[in-house]
Design a protein around this motif. Structure first.
Motif, mmCIF file in Angstrom:
data_model
loop_
_atom_site.group_PDB
_atom_site.id
_atom_site.type_symbol
_atom_site.label_atom_id
_atom_site.label_comp_id
_atom_site.label_asym_id
_atom_site.label_seq_id
_atom_site.Cartn_x
_atom_site.Cartn_y
_atom_site.Cartn_z
ATOM 1 N N ASP A 7 0.798 -1.212 0.000
ATOM 2 C CA ASP A 7 0.000 0.000 0.000
ATOM 3 C C ASP A 7 0.838 1.272 0.000
ATOM 4 O OD1 ASP A 7 -2.275 -1.572 0.089
ATOM 5 O OD2 ASP A 7 -2.368 -1.543 2.273
ATOM 6 N N GLN A 8 2.150 1.134 -0.089
ATOM 7 C CA GLN A 8 3.024 2.297 -0.027
ATOM 8 C C GLN A 8 3.908 2.383 -1.261
ATOM 9 O OE1 GLN A 8 5.184 2.542 3.834
ATOM 10 N NE2 GLN A 8 4.219 4.525 3.842
ATOM 11 N N SER A 9 4.013 3.580 -1.798
ATOM 12 C CA SER A 9 4.932 3.821 -2.902
ATOM 13 C C SER A 9 6.322 4.088 -2.334
ATOM 14 C CB SER A 9 4.471 5.028 -3.711
ATOM 15 O OG SER A 9 4.583 6.212 -2.934
ATOM 16 N N ILE A 10 7.313 4.026 -3.208
ATOM 17 C CA ILE A 10 8.683 4.316 -2.774
ATOM 18 C C ILE A 10 8.780 5.737 -2.228
ATOM 19 C CG2 ILE A 10 11.052 4.646 -3.604
ATOM 20 C CD1 ILE A 10 10.617 2.274 -5.470
ATOM 21 N N SER A 11 8.098 6.672 -2.844
ATOM 22 C CA SER A 11 8.149 8.063 -2.370
ATOM 23 C C SER A 11 7.570 8.183 -0.963
ATOM 24 C CB SER A 11 7.406 8.987 -3.333
ATOM 25 O OG SER A 11 6.038 8.651 -3.407
ATOM 26 N N GLU A 12 6.531 7.407 -0.656
ATOM 27 C CA GLU A 12 5.957 7.451 0.686
ATOM 28 C C GLU A 12 6.901 6.839 1.716
ATOM 29 O OE1 GLU A 12 2.356 5.371 -0.221
ATOM 30 O OE2 GLU A 12 1.149 7.204 -0.086
ATOM 31 N N ILE A 13 7.580 5.762 1.329
ATOM 32 C CA ILE A 13 8.543 5.155 2.245
ATOM 33 C C ILE A 13 9.691 6.123 2.513
ATOM 34 C CG2 ILE A 13 10.166 3.249 2.567
ATOM 35 C CD1 ILE A 13 8.301 1.551 0.806
ATOM 36 N N ARG A 14 10.164 6.813 1.477
ATOM 37 C CA ARG A 14 11.226 7.809 1.657
ATOM 38 C C ARG A 14 10.745 8.926 2.586
ATOM 39 N NH1 ARG A 14 15.430 7.141 -2.332
ATOM 40 N NH2 ARG A 14 16.336 9.052 -1.515
ATOM 41 N N ARG A 15 9.533 9.400 2.360
ATOM 42 C CA ARG A 15 8.972 10.448 3.227
ATOM 43 C C ARG A 15 8.914 9.982 4.673
ATOM 44 N NH1 ARG A 15 2.728 10.759 3.091
ATOM 45 N NH2 ARG A 15 3.201 8.873 4.295
ATOM 46 N N ASP A 16 8.387 8.786 4.882
ATOM 47 C CA ASP A 16 8.213 8.296 6.244
ATOM 48 C C ASP A 16 9.554 8.063 6.932
ATOM 49 O OD1 ASP A 16 5.495 8.412 5.914
ATOM 50 O OD2 ASP A 16 5.177 6.251 5.857
ATOM 51 N N LEU A 17 10.554 7.573 6.191
ATOM 52 C CA LEU A 17 11.857 7.346 6.815
ATOM 53 C C LEU A 17 12.519 8.670 7.171
ATOM 54 C CD1 LEU A 17 13.931 5.343 7.799
ATOM 55 C CD2 LEU A 17 14.970 5.364 5.515
ATOM 56 N N ALA A 18 12.438 9.656 6.276
ATOM 57 C CA ALA A 18 12.974 10.976 6.612
ATOM 58 C C ALA A 18 12.252 11.543 7.827
ATOM 59 C CB ALA A 18 12.832 11.913 5.418
ATOM 60 N N ALA A 19 10.937 11.351 7.891
ATOM 61 C CA ALA A 19 10.163 11.810 9.044
ATOM 62 C C ALA A 19 10.631 11.104 10.313
ATOM 63 C CB ALA A 19 8.680 11.553 8.811
ATOM 64 N N ALA A 20 10.948 9.817 10.207
ATOM 65 C CA ALA A 20 11.418 9.070 11.371
ATOM 66 C C ALA A 20 12.707 9.673 11.927
ATOM 67 C CB ALA A 20 11.646 7.605 10.990
ATOM 68 N N TYR A 21 13.657 9.969 11.045
ATOM 69 C CA TYR A 21 14.906 10.593 11.500
ATOM 70 C C TYR A 21 14.634 11.920 12.194
ATOM 71 C CZ TYR A 21 18.168 7.325 9.300
ATOM 72 O OH TYR A 21 18.916 6.214 8.988
ATOM 73 N N ARG A 22 13.772 12.740 11.611
ATOM 74 C CA ARG A 22 13.495 14.048 12.195
ATOM 75 C C ARG A 22 12.773 13.934 13.533
ATOM 76 N NH1 ARG A 22 14.401 18.624 9.042
ATOM 77 N NH2 ARG A 22 15.725 18.028 7.279
ATOM 78 N N LEU A 23 11.825 12.997 13.639
ATOM 79 C CA LEU A 23 11.083 12.834 14.890
ATOM 80 C C LEU A 23 11.986 12.320 16.009
ATOM 81 C CD1 LEU A 23 7.802 11.346 13.434
ATOM 82 C CD2 LEU A 23 7.999 13.523 14.655
ATOM 83 N N ILE A 24 12.857 11.379 15.681
ATOM 84 C CA ILE A 24 13.795 10.886 16.695
ATOM 85 C C ILE A 24 14.703 12.019 17.165
ATOM 86 C CG2 ILE A 24 15.762 9.345 17.074
ATOM 87 C CD1 ILE A 24 13.027 7.958 17.123
ATOM 88 N N ALA A 25 15.104 12.892 16.245
ATOM 89 C CA ALA A 25 15.920 14.046 16.624
ATOM 90 C C ALA A 25 15.125 15.023 17.483
ATOM 91 C CB ALA A 25 16.433 14.746 15.371
ATOM 92 N N LEU A 26 13.882 15.305 17.092
ATOM 93 C CA LEU A 26 13.047 16.225 17.855
ATOM 94 C C LEU A 26 12.845 15.750 19.296
ATOM 95 C CD1 LEU A 26 10.207 17.321 15.388
ATOM 96 C CD2 LEU A 26 11.913 18.794 16.473
#
Length: 256
Positions: A7-26
Motif C-alpha cells: 500500500d506504499q509507494s517508494i516516495s511514501e517510504i522515503r517520506r516516512d523514513l525521513a520523518a522518522a529521522y526528524r522525529l527521533i531528533a526532535l
C-alpha cells in the motif's frame, strides 16, 4: 500475510523514513551521527534487495527524503543523491535483521540515556504503567559483545530477537522493528517514555507497584490489536498522520 509494502509507494517510504529521522531528533533520541534507521524498499527489477539509509555524517535533523541513500543487503551503495556514502558498518546489524525478518519494513536502533539505563539492569523493562505494559513479555534481550563490528555477532542478534519486534541490547540500547516506518517509530517513542518513567519511578525511593500478569498481558494485547488494525487491515493511522503534521509545521525541510 499481506505484503507490508503493497500500500506504499517508494516516495511514501522515503517520506516516512525521513520523518522518522526528524522525529527521533526532535525527541532528543539521536546520538550525533551514530545509530541508524533503515527501511526496506520493494525489490529491484532483477529481484535485488534494496534498503534506505541515512547519508554518512549527517545528523538526524539533516536527513531528508531526497538525500536518503539506497543500498543493497551488504550496505553497498546503489544510489547516493547526497554523495557521502553510508556507514556500512552501522548497517551490518540492520541488514542481518532485514534479511532474517521479511515482515520488518523498518529497523530502528537508539542509544538514549533512559534506554541504555534500563538495558543495563537485569530486570529490563518492568510493567509499571500503561506505556510499559504494551511491551509486557514482548521484549527480547541480547548480551553486550562490544561495539557491533563483529559480523559473527549478527547471527546471535537475530537468534536472540526471534519473532519479537522489540529488543533491549544489554548495556547498549534498543532495537525496534516495524511492519512500517510508522509502527517502528511509535514503538520507539513509547519504549522511550516507558524507560523514562521507570527511571523516574525507581529513582523516587518508594515502592513501585508492578502490574500483575493478567492486566499487563491484557493491556499489551489491546495495543497489539490496535497496531494490527493499521498494519494488517489497512485502517488509517491518525497518530502517524498527526506526527507528519507536526513535522510539516516544525521541520518542513524533511521533504526536500
Amino acid at each position: 500475510m499481506r505484503d507490508a509494502m503493497s500500500d506504499q509507494s517508494i516516495s511514501e517510504i522515503r517520506r516516512d523514513l525521513a520523518a522518522a529521522y526528524r522525529l527521533i531528533a526532535l525527541e532528543g533520541m539521536d546520538d550525533g551521527i551514530y545509530t541508524h534507521i533503515s527501511a526496506r524498499l520493494p525489490s529491484g527489477p532483477g529481484g535485488e534487495q534494496r534498503f534506505l539509509l541515512n547519508p554518512f555524517g549527517l545528523r538526524f535533523d539533516e536527513v531528508t527524503a531526497a538525500n536518503l541513500v539506497t543500498v543493497d543487503e551488504t550496505g553497498a551503495v546503489i544510489d547516493d543523491p547526497y554523495g557521502a556514502g553510508v556507514n556500512a558498518a552501522g548497517f551490518t546489524i540492520h541488514s542481518a535483521v532485514h534479511m532474517a525478518r521479511h515482515d520488518a519494513v523498518c529497523v530502528l536502533h537508539t542509544h538514549t540515556v533512559a534506554g541504555v539505563a534500563v538495558s543495563s539492569n537485569q530486570e529490563g523493562l518492568l510493567p509499571l504503567n500503561q506505556w510499559s505494559a504494551q511491551f509486557y513479555d514482548r521484549i527480547a534481550f541480547h548480551d553486550y559483545e562490544g561495539i557491533a563490528l563483529n559480523l559473527e555477532e549478527r547471527a546471535r542478534i537475530v537468534a536472540d530477537l526471534g519473532d519479537k519486534s522489540v529488543m533491549l541490547l544489554r548495556n547498549h540500547g534498543t532495537l525496534l522493528l516495524g511492519r512500517s516506518v510508522a509502527e517502528a517509530v511509535k514503538l520507539a517513542l513509547n519504549l522511550e517514555r516507558s524507560c523514562k518513567a521507570q527511571v523516574a519511578a525507581l529513582g523516587m525511593g518508594l515502592t513501585p507497584v508492578v502490574l500483575g500478569h493478567d492486566i499487563a498481558e491484557h493491556t499489551a494485547s489491546q495495543y497489539q490489536s490496535m497496531y494490527d488494525s493499521y498494519e494488517q487491515k489497512g485502517k488509517p493511522d491518525p497518530e502517524w498522520a498527526a506526527q507528519l503534521r507536526r513535522l510539516d509545521a516544525s521541520a518542513p525541510g524533511y521533504l526536500g
